[in-house]
Design a protein around this motif. Structure first.
Motif, PDB file in Angstrom:
ATOM      1  N   TYR A  23       0.848  -1.191   0.000  1.00 14.51           N
ATOM      2  CA  TYR A  23       0.000   0.000   0.000  1.00 14.51           C
ATOM      3  C   TYR A  23       0.880   1.236   0.000  1.00 14.51           C
ATOM      4  O   TYR A  23       2.072   1.173   0.322  1.00 14.51           O
ATOM      5  N   GLN A  24       0.299   2.352  -0.369  1.00 16.38           N
ATOM      6  CA  GLN A  24       1.003   3.621  -0.373  1.00 16.38           C
ATOM      7  C   GLN A  24       0.592   4.433   0.849  1.00 16.38           C
ATOM      8  O   GLN A  24      -0.374   4.116   1.542  1.00 16.38           O
ATOM      9  N   PHE A  25       1.331   5.514   1.110  1.00 16.69           N
ATOM     10  CA  PHE A  25       1.015   6.356   2.259  1.00 16.69           C
ATOM     11  C   PHE A  25      -0.452   6.777   2.224  1.00 16.69           C
ATOM     12  O   PHE A  25      -0.958   7.228   1.208  1.00 16.69           O
ATOM     13  N   GLY A  26      -1.106   6.647   3.331  1.00 12.69           N
ATOM     14  CA  GLY A  26      -2.493   7.061   3.486  1.00 12.69           C
ATOM     15  C   GLY A  26      -3.507   5.982   3.207  1.00 12.69           C
ATOM     16  O   GLY A  26      -4.652   6.074   3.671  1.00 12.69           O
ATOM     17  N   GLU A  27      -3.146   4.954   2.466  1.00 15.23           N
ATOM     18  CA  GLU A  27      -4.126   3.951   2.063  1.00 15.23           C
ATOM     19  C   GLU A  27      -4.559   3.069   3.233  1.00 15.23           C
ATOM     20  O   GLU A  27      -5.743   2.747   3.370  1.00 15.23           O
ATOM     21  N   VAL A  33     -10.179   4.238   8.626  1.00  9.86           N
ATOM     22  CA  VAL A  33     -11.185   5.288   8.744  1.00  9.86           C
ATOM     23  C   VAL A  33     -12.523   4.830   8.178  1.00  9.86           C
ATOM     24  O   VAL A  33     -13.591   5.039   8.777  1.00  9.86           O
ATOM     25  N   ASP A  34     -12.496   4.196   7.011  1.00  7.87           N
ATOM     26  CA  ASP A  34     -13.727   3.798   6.336  1.00  7.87           C
ATOM     27  C   ASP A  34     -14.578   2.898   7.228  1.00  7.87           C
ATOM     28  O   ASP A  34     -15.800   3.080   7.337  1.00  7.87           O
ATOM     29  N   GLY A 122      -7.038   6.555  12.248  1.00 11.24           N
ATOM     30  CA  GLY A 122      -6.572   5.894  11.029  1.00 11.24           C
ATOM     31  C   GLY A 122      -5.087   6.092  10.804  1.00 11.24           C
ATOM     32  O   GLY A 122      -4.352   5.145  10.490  1.00 11.24           O
ATOM     33  N   VAL A 123      -4.620   7.330  10.980  1.00 12.43           N
ATOM     34  CA  VAL A 123      -3.189   7.593  10.830  1.00 12.43           C
ATOM     35  C   VAL A 123      -2.392   6.835  11.885  1.00 12.43           C
ATOM     36  O   VAL A 123      -1.302   6.313  11.610  1.00 12.43           O
ATOM     37  N   LEU A 124      -2.926   6.735  13.095  1.00 13.84           N
ATOM     38  CA  LEU A 124      -2.247   5.989  14.148  1.00 13.84           C
ATOM     39  C   LEU A 124      -2.004   4.543  13.723  1.00 13.84           C
ATOM     40  O   LEU A 124      -0.897   4.010  13.887  1.00 13.84           O
ATOM     41  N   ARG A 296      -9.015  16.108  -0.269  1.00 16.58           N
ATOM     42  CA  ARG A 296      -8.634  16.659   1.040  1.00 16.58           C
ATOM     43  C   ARG A 296      -8.423  15.519   2.040  1.00 16.58           C
ATOM     44  O   ARG A 296      -7.417  15.492   2.763  1.00 16.58           O
ATOM     45  N   VAL A 297      -9.365  14.593   2.079  1.00 18.57           N
ATOM     46  CA  VAL A 297      -9.233  13.479   3.014  1.00 18.57           C
ATOM     47  C   VAL A 297      -7.988  12.665   2.686  1.00 18.57           C
ATOM     48  O   VAL A 297      -7.175  12.350   3.560  1.00 18.57           O
ATOM     49  N   ASN A 298      -7.819  12.331   1.411  1.00 12.80           N
ATOM     50  CA  ASN A 298      -6.660  11.533   1.007  1.00 12.80           C
ATOM     51  C   ASN A 298      -5.354  12.251   1.312  1.00 12.80           C
ATOM     52  O   ASN A 298      -4.385  11.643   1.783  1.00 12.80           O
ATOM     53  N   GLN A 299      -5.325  13.557   1.014  1.00 11.22           N
ATOM     54  CA  GLN A 299      -4.088  14.330   1.224  1.00 11.22           C
ATOM     55  C   GLN A 299      -3.713  14.395   2.691  1.00 11.22           C
ATOM     56  O   GLN A 299      -2.540  14.218   3.059  1.00 11.22           O
ATOM     57  N   ARG A 300      -4.694  14.608   3.548  1.00  8.09           N
ATOM     58  CA  ARG A 300      -4.380  14.722   4.975  1.00  8.09           C
ATOM     59  C   ARG A 300      -3.910  13.380   5.530  1.00  8.09           C
ATOM     60  O   ARG A 300      -2.926  13.320   6.285  1.00  8.09           O
ATOM     61  N   LEU A 301      -4.591  12.291   5.175  1.00  7.13           N
ATOM     62  CA  LEU A 301      -4.153  10.987   5.661  1.00  7.13           C
ATOM     63  C   LEU A 301      -2.763  10.656   5.139  1.00  7.13           C
ATOM     64  O   LEU A 301      -1.918  10.118   5.860  1.00  7.13           O
TER      65      LEU A 301
END
Length: 648
Positions: A23-27, A33-34, A122-124, A296-301
């Motif tokens: 996976y890539q960053f944020g995925e 989150v979902d 989610g980021v955690l 926005r959501v993708n960028q922040r995550l």
């Protein structure tokens, strides 16, 4: 909690884990989150949603952690909740805490809490998975806090559970809360930094990383005197304020609007009142994506995951341990390349001995040759990891005189250029000049004895590539470092045997004793990166005893062509070190010496060799050869050689 491990960094430590479900960053954060917002809205105490969310948080942490739940209660035990904790021990007892609450505001069962705080939760989990399986110097505790919305209950319970030793060993706390709605991305220090500026170091560290990564991160400008510049508040980090450790608050809001206290998050007109805190009507996917767009959501995550994964990589010194392991692999390749250079000269002398035995000359005669040769060792086929693809070419000049019917003596001068492919595209280049002397006792009969001496100077140029990646996740760090140093090798060898004649062939047993000493000068890699290394001087000896069987021939092909086939197989017993088993390396970041484990030296293995020389008249010769190492703990090594000589 945190437990001590052995203080050594192995070559095999997890610098790059096998990729599975990459996976890539944020995925990974987005997956967490979902499910939190759609399957578990209303995640507050004593609900099915909270229990399901806690299970999901634990499942998303990744492998390599000790997972636990911390139950806590308040209001005389009438109210209860849980923290979800993922612990990874370090090499020492110090540790870092990173946390985010995953509960939502009490009593609002439809509240998705995308911003507050599924985003932080989610980021955690992504930071946890990004670091899972990496060897850490400072331990890591990843905590999903419960009941933050009811007075920071989870974080206070966690702090209260720490014993005095753990409080002393706590290095820092990172808190993640509400990452989507706010206009700007922030990193603040704790308010405890007001009286102790050193406690703002974590904020400054984070800002430096953000600048390097091209992520725009700000700090509270201090427009409201109740909230000093550069500090944050009002989330689980507050529970750690009295522990006198650096605290980092990570959030998205807008400290330039409203009451200048960070509670007004955005100027976006699609968000009535400028904030979405605790509001089921606004803090949900439909409204936030509609107001800001899905990106926005993708960028922040993505950006917070990039920033915090890198920060935790450095706070735990996982990057320094991985770099030490990588530097150890480079040091091992230098040592191995010196040994291969030494073996190449030995093989050159042995081919000459073969000619001297096959072509009897008059006493007092002098013969010599000038030759070129090349050698290729693949990283596949008979070879096994960790041996890289390697190439070597050389030129040489040698000559010898037959002093008596029994004794021939000579000398050689050679130049060798070597190139090894290191991990992740790194390279190790070398230029070596070798001076040798050799002698052969043989009168053409069955008994023979050879001996040689050699000394060599080698110049190494290394380009080390460091890549840190774990658990199928994104590359957390990728760096390249260059360095150069010199090495000196000298050695002596005796080899003798008894041959039986079988037609045009001679075959029989042989035995030998071979000593060499190598010294690689200390050096430091170029650049100021924290993962750059300094290498100590390396001295190692090799003393090998060998016993084997060989076959040689001298076949006339007609005209002026002679074919000289040869083959041998030997068992080798390493009586000396053969190579260092560890090396001390100094990290640029902190000047601390760390030890890289180079692997235990195998002291018993086999060598095999097969080839042929073709002599064309009195002035030209060519050879082809395959030689290899067998039955070795580090796997087989095979090299293919080709060369030509002009003889005079």
């Amino acid at each position: 909690m945190i437990k001590s491990l052995a203080r050594a960094v192995g070559i095999g430590s997890l610098v790059c884990a096998p990729l599975a479900g990459a996976y890539q960053f944020g995925e990974h954060a987005a997956v967490t989150v979902d499910k939190l917002i759609h399957d578990y809205p209303g995640r507050y105490r004593d609900t099915v949603s909270f229990a399901g969310a806690a299970n999901w948080m634990e499942a998303q942490m990744g492998s390599g952690y000790t997972l636990s739940r911390q139950d806590f209660s308040w209001n005389a035990g009438s109210r209860t909740s849980q923290n979800v904790i993922a612990s990874s021990a370090g090499l020492n007892d110090q540790f870092v805490v990173i946390g985010a609450h995953f509960d939502t505001y009490f009593g609002r069962p439809t509240l998705q809490g995308l911003d507050d705080n599924a985003s932080g939760a989610g980021v955690l989990t992504e930071v946890a998975r990004n670091l899972s399986g990496l060897q850490l110097e400072n331990g890591l505790e990843i905590v999903g806090f419960g009941a933050e919305e009811e007075g920071l209950r989870g974080s206070r319970a966690y702090v209260e559970s720490l014993d005095p030793t753990q409080r002393t060993n706590l290095l820092a706390m990172v808190n993640i809360d509400s990452l989507i709605t706010g206009d700007k991305m922030y990193a603040h220090a704790g308010q405890n930094s007001e009286g102790n500026p050193e406690l703002a170091s974590l904020r400054e560290h984070t800002v430096r990383i953000a600048q390097e990564l091209g992520i725009e991160v700000q700090s509270n400008p201090g427009l409201n005197p109740e909230y000093p510049a550069g500090t944050g508040c009002c989330s689980d980090g507050e529970a750690f304020e009295d522990l006198n450790v650096p605290i980092l608050y990570v959030e998205s809001t807008n400290w330039d609007i409203g009451d200048l206290d960070g509670y007004d998050q955005t100027t976006n007109p699609a968000i009535p009142g400028g904030s979405t805190w605790h509001d089921p009507v606004e803090d949900n996917e439909e409204v936030l994506v509609g107001a800001f767009g899905e990106e926005r959501v993708n960028q922040r995550l993505r950006d917070y995951s990039r920033l915090l994964s890198r920060l935790l990589l450095e706070l735990t010194n996982a990057d320094l341990l991985a770099s030490t392991a990588s530097g150890g692999a480079t040091a091992r390749n230098m040592q191995d390349q010196l040994q291969r250079q030494y073996q190449a000269q030995n093989l050159l002398h042995e081919r000459r001995w073969h000619l001297l035995q096959a072509m009897q000359r008059e006493v007092g005669s002098f013969d010599g040759e000038i030759g070129v040769d090349g050698e290729y060792a693949p990283d596949s086929g008979f070879d096994e990891a960790p041996h890289p693809e390697a190439r070597r070419y050389g030129i040489h000049a040698l000559g010898d005189v037959r002093l008596t019917e029994l004794l021939s003596v000579g000398g050689s001068l050679s130049y060798q250029n070597g190139n090894d492919d290191l991990e992740h595209g790194g390279e190790l280049d070398s230029d070596a000049w070798r001076l040798g002397a050799f002698a052969l006792l043989s009168d053409g009969g069955p008994a023979w004895l050879g001996a040689d001496l050699s000394v060599a100077h080698t110049r190494f140029d290394s380009e080390r590539a460091l890549r840190i990646q774990a658990d199928g996740g994104p590359v957390l760090l990728e760096r390249r470092f260059s360095g150069d140093t010199d090495a000196l090798t000298w050695g002596a060898r005796v080899l003798g045997g008894y041959d039986f004649s079988v037609g045009e062939l001679r075959t029989g047993p042989f035995a030998g004793l071979d000593y060499s000493h190598s010294r690689i000068d200390d050096f430091s890699e170029d650049g100021s990166e924290r993962t750059a290394l300094g290498y100590e001087e390396q001295d190692f000896d090799s003393l090998e005893a060998s016993v084997g069987w060989r076959l040689q021939g001298n076949l006339a092909l007609g005209g002026s062509l002679y074919l000289l086939p040869y083959a041998s197989v030997a068992w080798v017993k390493e009586l000396g070190d053969g190579r260092l088993e560890d090396i001390a390396l100094t990290s640029q970041a902190d000047g601390q010496v760390r030890v890289a484990d180079l692997g235990q030296v195998d002291t018993s293995f086999g060598r095999a060799r097969i080839g042929s020389q073709l002599r064309i008249g009195d002035s030209l010769g060519v050879f082809v050869e395959v030689n290899g190492r067998m039955g070795h703990d580090e796997g087989s090594q095979t090299a293919y050689s080709l060369g030509a000589q002009w003889m005079f």
